[in-house]
Motif scaffolding. Structure first.
Motif, mmCIF file in Angstrom:
data_model
loop_
_atom_site.group_PDB
_atom_site.id
_atom_site.type_symbol
_atom_site.label_atom_id
_atom_site.label_comp_id
_atom_site.label_asym_id
_atom_site.label_seq_id
_atom_site.Cartn_x
_atom_site.Cartn_y
_atom_site.Cartn_z
ATOM 1 N N GLN A 278 3.202 -9.787 -21.488
ATOM 2 C CA GLN A 278 2.134 -10.147 -20.562
ATOM 3 C C GLN A 278 1.087 -11.038 -21.234
ATOM 4 N N TYR B 85 0.555 -19.696 -19.452
ATOM 5 C CA TYR B 85 0.119 -20.196 -18.152
ATOM 6 C C TYR B 85 -1.280 -20.806 -18.236
ATOM 7 N N ALA B 86 -2.139 -20.210 -19.071
ATOM 8 C CA ALA B 86 -3.468 -20.791 -19.263
ATOM 9 C C ALA B 86 -3.348 -22.175 -19.896
ATOM 10 N N GLN C 258 -6.604 -18.086 -11.060
ATOM 11 C CA GLN C 258 -5.690 -16.968 -10.789
ATOM 12 C C GLN C 258 -5.586 -16.035 -11.998
ATOM 13 N N LEU C 259 -5.671 -16.612 -13.187
ATOM 14 C CA LEU C 259 -5.543 -15.796 -14.394
ATOM 15 C C LEU C 259 -6.760 -14.888 -14.608
ATOM 16 N N GLN D 230 2.636 -14.534 -21.995
ATOM 17 C CA GLN D 230 2.883 -15.310 -20.780
ATOM 18 C C GLN D 230 1.583 -15.813 -20.164
ATOM 19 N N ARG D 231 0.558 -14.950 -20.151
ATOM 20 C CA ARG D 231 -0.740 -15.383 -19.624
ATOM 21 C C ARG D 231 -1.310 -16.525 -20.467
#
Length: 229
Positions: A85, A92-93, A226-227, A88-89
């Motif tokens: 997690q 995506y950031a 969204q994050l 992956q975050r």
């Protein structure tokens, strides 16, 4: 497919479509040279060029899919180095930040991503001689081969989306994301091939590039929101 990933695919498609104004100006000369690279008998009848334009572009999109699978596989390896997690975050950031940089690049406000294109020239110099061996183009297989190599031309737009492909953490998802992006670029690049320089001249208008840049920046900001939301 879960909803967030579906949203990422849609975003990739829209980035490809909006970022196409960059493709029109950067790849316009290439598309023109590919058209001139067709056998004279094919160029003599414009309607016969259509299958070759599709072969160029569909193979280019397939090349993006291969690159997406490679970068998605790299993301899968990175995710094993730490908590799934958290990593992956983080990816995506980074993808959201890259999208903002891409928007600034498209709008002509900050050309940081041009550095990535210059670095990519190292790879392209190795591939370029292969394209010369395929000219003049007389068959659809030759056109497809050139189109596949075209996918590896240094491009800040493509590299930015590849970062997002890495964030998917999966070869299949990375390939799907890059295929969605490639399909988004099709209308613009087919437009160059079929409408000659008219499409490129439209894309040279600063306000069109700036609107596209602002929309892509919006996608990047939304991804970051969204994050943290």
């Amino acid at each position: 497919m879960d909803a967030p990933l579906f949203q990422v695919y849609i975003t990739a498609f829209l980035v490809g479509f909006l970022g196409g104004v960059h493709c029109l100006t950067m790849c316009g000369g290439l598309v023109g040279s590919l058209t001139l690279g067709l056998d004279a008998r094919i160029r003599a009848e414009p309607w016969r060029m259509l299958p070759y334009q599709f072969a160029y572009n569909l193979a280019r999109v397939a090349g993006y899919g291969v690159a997406g699978a490679l970068f998605g596989g790299l993301g899968a390896l990175l995710l094993q180095l730490d908590s799934f997690q958290v990593m992956q975050r983080g990816l995506y950031a980074f993808a959201g930040i890259m999208m903002i940089l891409l928007g600034l690049y498209l709008g002509g406000w900050w050309r940081l991503l041009a550095v990535a294109e210059r670095l990519g020239l190292i790879l392209w110099r190795r591939l370029q001689p292969l394209t010369r061996r395929l000219l003049p183009v007389r068959t659809l297989s030759q056109a497809a081969a050139i189109g596949f190599l075209w996918a590896w031309i240094p491009c800040g737009l493509v590299y930015s989306v590849l970062i997002t492909a890495t964030a998917t953490g999966s070869p299949a998802n990375g390939a799907g994301l890059m295929l969605a992006f490639g399909l988004g670029t099709l209308p613009n690049l087919l437009g160059i091939g079929l409408l000659a320089g008219a499409a490129a001249r439209i894309a040279e208008r600063a306000w069109i590039r700036q609107v596209a840049g602002l929309l892509v920046i919006g996608f990047g900001l939304y991804a970051l929101w969204q994050l943290v939301g």
